[in-house]
Each structure stands twice: as structure tokens, then as C-alpha cells.
Design a protein around this motif. Structure first.
Motif: not given
Lengths: 451, 492, 133
Positions: A151-175
Motif C-alpha cells: 500500500x505504501x509503494x502505491x501511495x507513499x506516505x510512509x505511515x500506516x494506521x492500524x486498528x488495535x484489534x488484529x491478532x497480536x502476533x500479526x501486529x508484532x510481525x508488522x512491527x
């Protein structure tokens, strides 16, 4: 020791002949290019060798050390889902032409794999309501990270906004994935009913972002308001990324693509891929046409051969690591080919009716479990939003202890949320699928009531 | 060799679909179909447009026919350099499917998963012994993810010392995943030249390494199949400036049991279970890319880590210096079972014999082919050898054509056009599970193709002739990509 | 690869195989016959937005064939005035007519004198002959 082993086709005589034919006197000379002091003197400290009989006995014993209740009395979800795998699925993926073949770089002798992947890509598009899918990724969490990078490659804004509700291991992996790429991750909160808060999302999006990320249903089982969040993303010039950990939910829920999601990504293990203690699983990624040249992972496309026959081929390879190297859309090479085939065959076997019925059954069973548990005194439900096949129940005491005690009765009641969140001691994430008969659901409710 | 009974193409699932068919039946629903917690209409879909409708028989025939369009290792040789396409033992498939493993949910409490934990722990220890490293992480799903984790750990190590540094050095002969993975860890990639022998140029390295270099990523043996003889000197040059040495372990099959990366000065390396340790390639995965580290990098391993706690094994999550998670759950456990069975089947002597046979087979091919085919680098080969199409220059036949013609002889081609430092490269790795007959047939095929190229170049240039499908127009496919079936003529 | 492709004398050339045609302060840029032959069938061209800045020697886009991707380097600095949109649907124009229909961008030059530092056709022919040997 005999040099003959069941996987090494050369007899001692052949070995000696070939050594001579290759111009060597002794076997050690084959390794003359390795400095002498690096050559191992003793034997490796590993067990074996074992004949098949002994190997089977050893591993059977090892597998039996996993003492678990009957699967019909297990209520575990949390990113991996127990669904019935029709017998033809394993039968077909056990065909050696599928499992022992290589990545289809030479299309003329890989049309079986290539056509199956083309079909898989189509099925994923149909399930998610989007235009394109890749040939698979490792699993859900890293796929989500890759989707955000895309998503950032298509529209480079260098920022992503995440809900606090995904699987914690998903959030950790994203980080972990985003840590050094220069894309900032901001989290926004949820409403009392357990769903992502569109107002909080809008506020977080106000400074600009390339992606708004939710999980649907989320880790706590709640069905999200995808359309509202899609509108919020669009207004802020961001892409809505919807992560899905339970793909069977797509047999019942409206496809996120039809609700305004630009990217749907996640875990397709639920489509007949064995649980296997967490892997190999199956990451999937679907997106709108605009993302085509930014997609990570392999893509199979249609082509014609010199005789005009329709065939399939890996295409748009210039996105990938073997050509674009450090500028590639991803570093992924080996993915989860056989798991994608497993999911395809599962989807083909169930078909349209079967997928929708399977989803209906899952939902009905979970709804029944919820109704039974609501009748038990002292329990509450901290995430009251609608759910698909998972929900949170708050017990009177420690959920971790309850799980222990119920295990003694041959029930795996769910996932204590204290595993991920220290302040949610009493909360239990319960998942019900078509594999749980009514009798076991009743027994779960009764035993919890008895505690 | 004939093209083994392959048949013309099969329609797509969506084309053989017929409305109203189904391939699976669910048991009757034993709970109410409606109720207060049932999702209302606004959340529900009415249809899955275009989804196929097939009977069980339709599905079985469709995929059985499709499978017959594929070549596979059980049919014959795949001489793919750096892929290590060896035989996939069938007992491995059996044990991976034991219900105690295959049906084990990853959220199962630790006390009930001790069998799985013990297997993972034992595999970790075995890999550490084989590689001479201190610890392994089994989390990465493939080699590329292993590289990524490895470089992230390098970064964390340097960061812990106050300066993450800027640059990863990579030889020009490296696999594309190397720079791609380094980039993901936030590093700038710089190329290091190879010398005339195809190995890392030690002097060039010495000149370049200073304290902005974090690590050198080295493949050993390199992508020419040649052992990096100066690897210890390379390690010293790096360590003197506080930099680390990463080894791409894709080619480990060359020296398992003969030497160990840990003894060569390697600080961190990945290996590929789907290469060295025989887990099946699956038409593009799954694999697994465990990463071995020396003690200095241990604090940075991805969490959780398996540790012994009395007579129990536990997942330790509290690892403050860990680089974090790279994926959900514990790794590709199904591949761990297979790799562990492979190690048990071989034992220490078997593993040694494995690498010895792999190197013997590669050298046998080299000796039989080198008078006819151009050998750009004359250094001793370990488990693979690289030829080029240079001797065919006058004929107009190129490596690509040779690869396509090999299919008519019933073989999968070798790796082509890699490594990039050899123009028109043909990278050949037979592995240890090939018989002499198969190798001789392969040699005969390549010698025959050389003769064909000189006598009748068009025969080779228009190959393959006997496969179910012939050369595809990849240009048109890339110019106008059709990446899915659609019910109407519009392309996506 | 020999130099018997066409290299018009009225154009200037770069070491990265771009050509440039200067008219007042406007430059038209594309890739040479040599470049398109080396790449093979072009499948995709990625070009910058009109109005973006280009810097001499720095990449302004990419050109892709099935098996390779090459960066496009700006021969001179300036602002992108025009982009050849037709290349989206017809990337093969770069193969068929690299100096005509295959043109890629037009730049409003920051310093027209920069062009003097580029190679002439004869210099470029010699350059690619040397490269081949």
C-alpha cells in the motif's frame, strides 16, 4: 560402515568406478578444496541411522506425547481453525507430480501446477471480491506486513494506521517487518462493542496515511463495519487493508472487496490446510487492479504457445527478487505452493454451495454456544458485537486455570486472553466450528457452569 | 527418453463447473439454524459469484489430469543448481501426517504439546551440531525469511553496541533474495567483486570494510559450486572492524558432515530444509529457513525460544533484546517433522555419505561434460558445476534453447542464467539421490544437444517439441496480464 | 553486439544508452537501438509524472522486458514537461521505433549547455563497439 543407504542409489562398486571416472583417487580428495584444518575429524553429534520401521516407531511415540482431548471437544481459534478436510484433498496433493515438483519456472513441463495456481488466484478473488491475487505467501501475519508495504509503494506516505484489534502476533510481525523501512505505524482504538472505532480511525488518518488496517472478524471475534471504515480511508486518501484469519468466514460475510476494501490479506489455513502445530500455513493477498505491478509474490498469467494453445506462465517477474534484487517488491522466493493447492482443492470440492453451507454451520454452532453460555450464571461477554465463529466470554475466575481444569475433563475450552493481554485474566476466546457436535458444545457449557 | 505419458490441457475449474453440483456433504446441522446471535442480512453475502460447482468425481479427475502435465522428481532428474532437488522420502510424508502432529492446534497448551516441542528442540540441537553453531531459530518460513531474520539480528547486535551501521556487502554472484532481504532490514546494499576464481576478492573486501559495514553475506560454496577457501580470512577482515559474517546456507548439501560453517568464522547463517534436508518442493513451497547463530547473537533471536524447564520444554516469550516475530505461531512444523525424520534416517555417517555422493555426482558430470561444454571457472567443484553456452556461439543456439530441448529428452533443465557473473550460465546440481544411469542419460542428452545445435540449430531453437505445451509468448502475457479467469471477455 | 543499428547523427547519447534530442530548452529522451535490442521485447515502461524534477545521471523511470528491468537515467537536469502515455498500451513502440514512437519523456532543461557533455553518434557507436569487446 556400509556406504549403501536406501536413498543413495550408488553401490560401492559404482561409487569406486565413478570416483575414478571423475579423476579422483580417494573419496576424501573430493573435498580437497576445503582447508584441511576445517575438515571434521569425528562424527556429527546427531542420532541415527534408523531403518524405516524404527523411524516410524520413534516418531509415532513422539506424536503420542502430545496428549490432547478429542478434537470434537476442542474450541481453539485465535488465528488457526479446525475444519474438516475432505479425503480427496490429501489424496490429490499426495500425487507426486504435485508435491515433489519444483517451482514452475519451466512452464512447458509445469502446466499442472501453473493452471492450479491460476485457478487458486481466481478463487481467492471470488471469495474476497477483488481483482487480483498472488500465488501465495508464507502465512497471515507476514502477508499483512507485505500488504502494508505494498500500500505504501502505491501511495507513499510512509505511515500506516492500524486498528488495535488484529491478532497480536500479526501486529508484532508488522512491527518487525516495518521497523527499518521508514513506515510509521499508528494504532487507533475500538468501541465498547469490540469493533474498530471509525471516529478514532478518522482522527488517526487526519495526518495522512497510505493504509488503514483492520482485521475482520477481528481477533476477539467481532465482525467489523468494513463499509464505514472504507469510506473513512477513502476520504483520507488511504487504502483500506482488511486482514482475515478465518477464511471460512468469507463463505458467509459480504466480500470485503464489495464493501470498499482495496486489499484483503491473511491466513487461508482454514481452507483445508492441516493445523500441524502452526505451519506450514498459507498467506493470501488479493488487491485491486491498480496494485498489479506492486504485488509481492509470484503471479501466474494466461499465455498462448507457438501452436496457439492456451497455457499458463509465471509473469510480471520483474517485480521479484531474482530480477530486481534489492528493489524488488518483496524478498519472497519459495512460498506455500502445495498449501495453495490444498486450499484450491478444498474450495473446488466444497464449491459454491458447500462453502456457504460450511460457513453457515460454523456460525450457527457458535451462535448456539453463545446462547448456551449466556444462560450460565456469572458469565459476561465483554465484546458484544456480532461474531462469525469466535467470541470472548468472561469467566468468574482465571480463564487460564479454568482451561486447565476443563482439560482434566477432556475439553480444550478456548484460549485464555491472558496469553496475550496481562489485564484480561478472566477472558476466554472460544471458537466453534462444524467439527464441534452439539453434545460437546452442551458439555462445554455444562462444565463451565459447574466450575 | 519419451515425454512420459503427458496429455493435452484440461479446462479450468470454472469451465467444467455445472450449476447445482457439489463435491462435499456436511453432516445435518444439529443446532438451530436461526437465533438471536445470527448475523442479519446486511452482513451476509447472497452468493459467491463464479465459484465452481463440481462433484467429487469431477474434482478428482480435474486434478489427476492436471498432475499428469507436471514433471516431478519421482519421474527423473532435476539438475537445478542451488536448489538441491533430491528425493523426498515417503516415510517423511507418513510421519508428518501422524494425527498427533498434523491435527495439533498451535494454540494447544504447552503441557499438551510436549511431543512437538521435543521434536523442535531435538531438531534445533541436531542442526546446531551439524553446523557448528550455538543456537537455531526455526521460525522463518523459507530461506529468504531466514536471511531477513539473520540480517535483522545483525542489526540488533550493532544497535546494541550503539551504531547499527549502514551497509551490507554482497558478492555479485549472490542469489537475488540476499539484497532483497538486506533492503528489508533497512540496509544499503553494496556489491563486492569476485576474483578470477569466482570467489570473494579478499583485497577488495579489505579495502572496503570499515565501521559502516554491518555484515558480508556470503554463499558457501558459492553459486559456482566452489568452496570459498579464504572464508576464514574473510571472517577476520570483517571481525577486525567489528562487522559480522552471514553465510547463505543454500548450498550446505556440499559439505554436511565434512565441515561446519561455525568453524569457518560464520556468525549467522540460514539453511533450507527444502533443499539440504529433503522436504518436498511442493511446486513452490512450503519450505523452512532455520537460522543458526553464535552466542553473540543469541539475545536477538526471534521470540519465543524453546527452553528446558525441569523435565518440561517451554516457549520463552520474555526476550527483551529479541528482533521480534517474523510470522505467526512457531514455524513450518510439518517441515520440521520431515527434516528430523531425514536426519534420523541418515545418522552421522549417512549425512557424511550424503554430501560425499552429492559432490561425487557433480564431479562425474563435470568430467564427462567439460570437453564439450564451456567451463568458465576451472576451480574444483563441490556439489554443483556451472557451464556456459559459449562453445555454441557460432550456431546461434543459446542456453535458453538448450534448456528447452532438454525437456524433449525427458529432463527438467538446470538452473539457467544464474549466477549473473557467467553469461549464459547453466548451473548443474545432480544431488546424491541420482543413479549412475540417470546421470549418464543426462550427459548423453547434453552431448546430443550440442551436436544438434551444430547440425540443425532450428531443432534446438524451436524446442520443446514433445511437451504438452510448447514455448509460450511470455511477452504478450506480461504486456497484457490476465491473472484470473473471468466470466466475460474483459481482462483484469 | 555490434554497432550496425541506427544511431541518428542529430541526436546525443549517454553511456546508459539513452538518446536526447535538443530543441531550444526542450529535450526529448528515449533509449537507443542498442538498449532495446539488449532488453528484448519491452513489456512495460514506468515513467515519472509531468512536473516532477529530473537530475542528470539519476534514474527517472524503468523499462522492463520479460526477464530484465533497467533503470532509465536522465541525460540532463530539468522538469518533466511531457510523458509518452501511449507507451502504457504499446510498450513495443520502444522496440519498433526507439527514436520516434518510442520516445519517453520531454524535459524542460535547467541548463541546455549540459547537453554538450553527451556523446555524439560516432562517439556512441565507438562506445558500444568497445563494450562488446
Amino acid at each position: 560402515m556400509s556406504g549403501v543407504h536406501r536413498y543413495l542409489p550408488l553401490s560401492e562398486a559404482e561409487r569406486a568406478e565413478m570416483l575414478r571416472a571423475a579423476g579422483f583417487d580417494r573419496p576424501e580428495d573430493l573435498f580437497a578444496s576445503i582447508p584441511a584444518h576445517l575438515r571434521l575429524q569425528g562424527a556429527l553429534d546427531v542420532p541415527g541411522p534408523m531403518a524405516e520401521q524404527d523411524l516410524l516407531a520413534d516418531l509415532t511415540g513422539r506424536a503420542a506425547e502430545n496428549r490432547v482431548p478429542d478434537p470434537r471437544a476442542q474450541f481453539l481459534g485465535g488465528g488457526a481453525y479446525r475444519h474438516y478436510q475432505p479425503s480427496i484433498v490429501d489424496h490429490l496433493i499426495s500425487r507426486t507430480e504435485f508435491y515433489s515438483s519444483y517451482t514452475p519456472y519451466q512452464p512447458e513441463i509445469s502446466q499442472g501446477t501453473l493452471q492450479a495456481v491460476f485457478e487458486y488466484q481466481t478463487l481467492i478473488c471470488q471469495l474476497t471480491g477483488l481483482d487480483l491475487s498472488n500465488a501465495s505467501m508464507y502465512e497471515g501475519a507476514s502477508s499483512l506486513a507485505e500488504a502494508i508495504l505494498m500500500a505504501d509503494r502505491l501511495a507513499p506516505k510512509k505511515r500506516a494506521v492500524l486498528s488495535d484489534r488484529p491478532h497480536p502476533e500479526y501486529a508484532q510481525t508488522v512491527r518487525t517487518y516495518l521497523a527499518h523501512i521508514g513506515v510509521e505505524v499508528t494504532t487507533f482504538g475500538h468501541r465498547p462493542d469490540g469493533t474498530a472505532d471509525p471516529q478514532a480511525a478518522r482522527q488517526a488518518l487526519a495526518q495522512g496515511a497510505s493504509a488503514l488496517v483492520i482485521q475482520h472478524p477481528n481477533f476477539f471475534g467481532c465482525v467489523e463495519e468494513v463499509e464505514t471504515l472504507a469510506a473513512a480511508a477513502k476520504q483520507a486518501g488511504a487504502h483500506l487493508v482488511v486482514a482475515v484469519t478465518e477464511p471460512v468466514s468469507l463463505g458467509l460475510l459480504k466480500p470485503p472487496g464489495a464493501l470498499g476494501a482495496d486489499i484483503v490479506v491473511g491466513e487461508a489455513q482454514g481452507l483445508g490446510v492441516p493445523l500441524s502445530f502452526g505451519g506450514p500455513f498459507l498467506g493470501f493477498l488479493a488487491a485491486r487492479t491498480a496494485f498489479m505491478r506492486h504485488m509481492p509474490g509470484r503471479l501466474v498469467g494466461e499465455a498462448k504457445d507457438v501452436d496457439g494453445r492456451r497455457g499458463y506462465v509465471l509473469t510480471l517477474s520483474t517485480r521479484e527478487q531474482h530480477i530486481r534484487r534489492e528493489k524488488a517488491t518483496s524478498n519472497i522466493c519459495t512460498n506455500e505452493g502445495l498449501c495453495a493447492l490444498t486450499a484450491s482443492i478444498f474450495m473446488a470440492t466444497l464449491g459454491k454451495r458447500g462453502m456457504m453451507d460450511l460457513a453457515r454451520h460454523n456460525h450457527a454452532k457458535a451462535a448456539y454456544a453463545r446462547t448456551r453460555l449466556e444462560a450460565v450464571k456469572g458469565l459476561s461477554f465483554p465484546e458484544p458485537a456480532p461474531f462469525f465463529n469466535e467470541f470472548v466470554v468472561r469467566l468468574k475466575g482465571s480463564a487460564a486455570e479454568a482451561v486447565q481444569r476443563l482439560a482434566g475433563k477432556g475439553i480444550l475450552a478456548g484460549i485464555p486472553l491472558s496469553r496475550y493481554f496481562r489485564d484480561r485474566e478472566r477472558d476466554l476466546l472460544v471458537c466453534v466450528t462444524e467439527m464441534n457436535p452439539k453434545a460437546e458444545i452442551d458439555r462445554l457449557a455444562d462444565e463451565i457452569g459447574r466450575m | 527418453m519419451e515425454t512420459r505419458n503427458l496429455r493435452p490441457a484440461e479446462g479450468l475449474l470454472f469451465e467444467v463447473s455445472r450449476p447445482g453440483r457439489r463435491g462435499a456433504d456436511l453432516p445435518p446441522l444439529d443446532v438451530p439454524a436461526e437465533g438471536p446471535h445470527h448475523l442479519d442480512r446486511r452482513h451476509r453475502r447472497d452468493d459467491i459469484e463464479g465459484f465452481p460447482e463440481l462433484s467429487e468425481v469431477d474434482v478428482v479427475r480435474h486434478y489427476t489430469r492436471l498432475s499428469r502435465l507436471n514433471y516431478a522428481i519421482d519421474l527423473g532428474l532435476y539438475p537445478l543448481g542451488s536448489c538441491t532437488m533430491k528425493y523426498n522420502p515417503k516415510i517423511n510424508e507418513k510421519v508428518a501426517r501422524l494425527p498427533g502432529f498434523a491435527d495439533l492446534h498451535p494454540q494447544t497448551p504447552e503441557e499438551m504439546s510436549q511431543g512437538a516441542l521435543r521434536l523442535m528442540h531435538a531438531l534445533e540441537r541436531a542442526l546446531a551440531a551439524i553446523c557448528g553453531m550455538d543456537r537455531f531459530t526455526l521460525q522463518p518460513a523459507a530461506g529468504a525469511q531466514g536471511e531477513q531474520v539473520g540480517i535483522l539480528m545483525v542489526r540488533a547486535y550493532h544497535q546494541d553496541r550503539g551504531n547499527p551501521r549502514q551497509v551490507v556487502l554482497i558478492p555479485d554472484s549472490a542469489h537475488g533474495t540476499n539484497p532483497a532481504s538486506a533492503h528489508l532490514a533497512g540496509y544499503r546494499v553494496e556489491q563486492v567483486a569476485s576474483n578470477a576464481r569466482g570467489c570473494v576478492d579478499l583485497e577488495a573486501l579489505r579495502r572496503r570494510v570499515n565501521d559502516d559495514v554491518a555484515v558480508l553475506m556470503l554463499t558457501n560454496p558459492n553459486t559456482l559450486g566452489v568452496f570459498e577457501g579464504e572464508i576464514e580470512a574473510v571472517a577476520r577482515v570483517l571481525h577486525d572492524k567489528g562487522a559480522l559474517l552471514y553465510m547463505d546456507g543454500a548450498n550446505l548439501n556440499a559439505f554436511v558432515g565434512q565441515a561446519r560453517p561455525g568453524d569457518m568464522g560464520v556468525d549467522v547463517h540460514h539453511l533450507n530444509l527444502h533443499k539440504t534436508f529433503s522436504t518436498p518442493h511442493g511446486g513452490g513451497g512450503p519450505g523452512a529457513g532455520p537460522v543458526g547463530v553464535k552466542k553473540i547473537l543469541e539475545p536477538f533471536l526471534p521470540a519465543p525460544v524453546i527452553e528446558r524447564d525441569g523435565d518440561r520444554l517451554r516457549f520463552h516469550h520474555d526476550r527483551p533484546k529479541s528482533v521480534g516475530r517474523i510470522r505467526s505461531f512457531h514455524g513450518n512444523f510439518g517441515m520440521f517433522v520431515r527434516a528430523w525424520a531425514f536426519i534420523l534416517a541418515h545418522g552421522p555417517d549417512g549425512l557424511k555419505r550424503m554430501s560425499e555422493t552429492a559432490v561425487l555426482n557433480a564431479n562425474y558430470l563435470r568430467r564427462r561434460l567439460e570437453k564439450t561444454w564451456h567451463l568458465p571457472y576451472k576451480e574444483p567443484s563441490l556439489h554443483e558445476v556451472v557451464f556456459s553456452d559459449k562453445n555454441l556461439e557460432a550456431t546461434g543456439v543459446r542456453t535458453l534453447d538448450v534448456a528447452k530441448r532438454l525437456m524433449d529428452y525427458g529432463f527438467h533443465p538446470p538452473t539457467i542464467y544464474f549466477p549473473l557473473i557467467v553469461k549464459g550460465a547453466l548451473m548443474i546440481e545432480p544431488t546424491e539421490t541420482e543413479s549412475r544411469e540417470e546421470l549418464d542419460l543426462f550427459v548423453d542428452a547434453l552431448l546430443a544437444i550440442d551436436a544438434e545445435a551444430r547440425r540443425d540449430p532450428d531443432l534446438v531453437k524451436n524446442a520443446p517439441h514433445t511437451t504438452p505445451i510448447r514455448r509460450l509468448d511470455e511477452t504478450a502475457a506480461a504486456r497484457n496480464p490476465i491473472l484470473r479467469w473471468s466470466p466475460d471477455p474483459r481482462k483484469s | 553486439m555490434s554497432a550496425d543499428g541506427i544511431y541518428p547523427d542529430d541526436l546525443k547519447y549517454t553511456k546508459e544508452h539513452e538518446w536526447l534530442e535538443a530543441r531550444d530548452n526542450r529535450a526529448t529522451v528515449g533509449v537507443t537501438h542498442y538498449a532495446q535490442a539488449e532488453l528484448g521485447d519491452i513489456v512495460y515502461v514506468e515513467l515519472p509524472q509531468v512536473g516532477s524534477a529530473v537530475v542528470a545521471g539519476e534514474a527517472f523511470g524503468t523499462v522492463e522486458s520479460v526477464k530484465a528491468v533497467s533503470e532509465l537515467f536522465a541525460p540532463t537536469s530539468g522538469t518533466v514537461a511531457e510523458v509518452n502515455g501511449a507507451l502504457t498500451d504499446k510498450p513495443d513502440a520502444v522496440n519498433r521505433d526507439p527514436y520516434g514512437d518510442g520516445w519517453m519523456i520531454r524535459i524542460t532543461m535547467a541548463d541546455p549547455k549540459e547537453v554538450d557533455g553527451l556523446m555524439s553518434a560516432s562517439q556512441y557507436r565507438k562506445y558500444i563497439e568497445d563494450e562488446a569487446n
